[in-house]
Design an enzyme around this catalytic site. Structure first.
Site, PDB file in Angstrom:
ATOM      1  N   CYS A   3       0.778  -0.992   0.190  1.00 16.85           N
ATOM      2  CA  CYS A   3       0.091  -0.057  -0.031  1.00 16.85           C
ATOM      3  C   CYS A   3       0.997   1.328  -0.128  1.00 16.85           C
ATOM      4  CB  CYS A   3      -1.068  -0.211   1.087  1.00 16.85           C
ATOM      5  SG  CYS A   3      -1.887   1.642   1.624  1.00 16.85           S
ATOM      6  N   CYS A   6       0.620   3.362   3.313  1.00 14.77           N
ATOM      7  CA  CYS A   6       1.416   2.620   4.445  1.00 14.77           C
ATOM      8  C   CYS A   6       3.022   2.755   4.059  1.00 14.77           C
ATOM      9  CB  CYS A   6       1.070   1.098   4.466  1.00 14.77           C
ATOM     10  SG  CYS A   6      -0.850   0.622   4.949  1.00 14.77           S
ATOM     11  N   ASP A  29      -0.357  16.744  -0.525  1.00 15.24           N
ATOM     12  CA  ASP A  29      -0.842  15.801  -1.950  1.00 15.24           C
ATOM     13  C   ASP A  29       0.306  16.372  -3.001  1.00 15.24           C
ATOM     14  OD1 ASP A  29      -3.715  14.574  -3.048  1.00 15.24           O
ATOM     15  OD2 ASP A  29      -1.943  15.266  -4.572  1.00 15.24           O
ATOM     16  N   HIS A  45      -4.374   0.525   8.428  1.00 11.17           N
ATOM     17  CA  HIS A  45      -4.808   0.302   7.003  1.00 11.17           C
ATOM     18  C   HIS A  45      -6.291   0.017   7.063  1.00 11.17           C
ATOM     19  CE1 HIS A  45      -4.625  -0.277   2.625  1.00 11.17           C
ATOM     20  NE2 HIS A  45      -5.366  -1.200   2.779  1.00 11.17           N
ATOM     21  N   ASN A  83     -12.910  10.177  -1.481  1.00 10.79           N
ATOM     22  CA  ASN A  83     -13.321   9.558  -2.532  1.00 10.79           C
ATOM     23  C   ASN A  83     -13.483   7.767  -2.087  1.00 10.79           C
ATOM     24  OD1 ASN A  83     -13.421  11.797  -4.163  1.00 10.79           O
ATOM     25  ND2 ASN A  83     -11.384  11.652  -4.691  1.00 10.79           N
ATOM     26  N   HIS A  94      -6.343   3.218   0.502  1.00  6.64           N
ATOM     27  CA  HIS A  94      -6.051   3.368   2.149  1.00  6.64           C
ATOM     28  C   HIS A  94      -6.771   4.845   2.306  1.00  6.64           C
ATOM     29  CE1 HIS A  94      -3.009   3.288   5.497  1.00  6.64           C
ATOM     30  NE2 HIS A  94      -4.065   4.474   5.864  1.00  6.64           N
ATOM     31  N   HIS A  96      -8.268   8.015   3.045  1.00  8.51           N
ATOM     32  CA  HIS A  96      -7.667   9.216   3.417  1.00  8.51           C
ATOM     33  C   HIS A  96      -8.918  10.610   3.012  1.00  8.51           C
ATOM     34  CE1 HIS A  96      -7.215   7.838  -1.002  1.00  8.51           C
ATOM     35  NE2 HIS A  96      -7.353   9.244  -1.422  1.00  8.51           N
ATOM     36  N   HIS A  98      -9.211  14.433   1.767  1.00 13.20           N
ATOM     37  CA  HIS A  98      -8.497  15.431   0.971  1.00 13.20           C
ATOM     38  C   HIS A  98      -9.048  16.768   2.046  1.00 13.20           C
ATOM     39  CE1 HIS A  98      -7.455  13.404  -2.820  1.00 13.20           C
ATOM     40  NE2 HIS A  98      -8.423  12.880  -2.342  1.00 13.20           N
TER      41      HIS A  98
HETATM   42  P1  AMP Z   1      -7.752   9.677  -4.440  1.00 13.56           P
HETATM   43  O1  AMP Z   1      -7.846   9.774  -5.794  1.00 13.56           O
HETATM   44  O2  AMP Z   1      -8.947  10.341  -3.727  1.00 13.56           O
HETATM   45  O3  AMP Z   1      -7.418   8.161  -4.131  1.00 13.56           O
HETATM   46  O4  AMP Z   1      -6.642  10.525  -3.989  1.00 13.56           O
HETATM   47  C1  AMP Z   1      -5.284  10.098  -4.035  1.00 13.56           C
HETATM   48  C2  AMP Z   1      -4.309  11.074  -3.756  1.00 13.56           C
HETATM   49  O5  AMP Z   1      -2.975  10.886  -3.576  1.00 13.56           O
HETATM   50  C3  AMP Z   1      -4.117  12.114  -5.313  1.00 13.56           C
HETATM   51  O6  AMP Z   1      -4.698  13.481  -5.157  1.00 13.56           O
HETATM   52  C4  AMP Z   1      -2.774  12.117  -5.650  1.00 13.56           C
HETATM   53  O7  AMP Z   1      -2.217  13.276  -6.233  1.00 13.56           O
HETATM   54  C5  AMP Z   1      -2.206  11.902  -4.109  1.00 13.56           C
HETATM   55  N1  AMP Z   1      -1.123  11.057  -4.159  1.00 13.56           N
HETATM   56  C6  AMP Z   1      -0.627  10.093  -4.966  1.00 13.56           C
HETATM   57  N2  AMP Z   1       0.795   9.554  -4.612  1.00 13.56           N
HETATM   58  C7  AMP Z   1       1.035  10.541  -3.696  1.00 13.56           C
HETATM   59  C8  AMP Z   1       2.240  10.676  -3.189  1.00 13.56           C
HETATM   60  N3  AMP Z   1       3.448   9.800  -3.432  1.00 13.56           N
HETATM   61  N4  AMP Z   1       2.436  11.697  -2.156  1.00 13.56           N
HETATM   62  C9  AMP Z   1       1.690  12.598  -2.135  1.00 13.56           C
HETATM   63  N5  AMP Z   1       0.278  12.419  -2.609  1.00 13.56           N
HETATM   64  C10 AMP Z   1       0.124  11.467  -3.404  1.00 13.56           C
END
Ligand code: AMP
Length: 110
Positions: A3, A6, A29, A45, A83, A94, A96, A98
């Site tokens: 993940c 994680c 982000d 997780h 989302n 995982h 999260h 925003h």
């Molecule tokens: P979601 O599409 O709601 O699952 O959001 C996932 C978010 O993770 C997106 O806004 C990506 O820009 C962000 N993301 C993906 N990889 C990374 C990373 N390595 N560091 C920070 N944010 C990330």
């Protein structure tokens, strides 16, 4: 289980951390949609909001309130989004949240 988030929490992948407590981790982000765009997640997780318990949600809520103040968006306002699943366009499995702010956001959410 491999993940991405994680691995970020474990320090295996770098991030810009903005907050951490016993249960919650938060970082910027990588592709920000607003001047302030922070991802707030449980350290434990869980795939998405459907797997979240009340204790974890309480910890996330407390972190949201702290981070909003810390990031300077509590007065002018901000948006939180989580989302969930395919139709919700969740790309990292995982849970999260925003937190976005720092400018006037669009009226549309979808
Ligand atoms: P979601 O599409 O709601 O699952 O959001 C996932 C978010 O993770 C997106 O806004 C990506 O820009 C962000 N993301 C993906 N990889 C990374 C990373 N390595 N560091 C920070 N944010 C990330």
């Amino acid at each position: 289980m491999d993940c991405l988030f994680c691995r970020i929490i474990a320090g295996e992948i770098p991030c810009t951390k903005v907050y951490e407590d016993d249960a919650v981790f938060a970082f910027r982000d990588i592709n920000p949609q607003a001047p302030v765009h922070v991802l707030i997640l449980p350290k434990k997780h869980m795939a998405n909001i459907l797997e979240c318990d009340g204790e974890t949600m309480k910890a996330l809520l407390s972190a949201i309130q702290t981070i909003a103040k810390q990031e300077g968006v509590s007065e002018d306002g901000f948006r939180i989004v989580s989302n969930c699943g395919r139709n919700g366009a969740q790309s990292v499995n995982h849970l999260h949240i925003h937190l976005m702010g720092g400018r006037q956001l669009a009226d549309s959410m979808a």
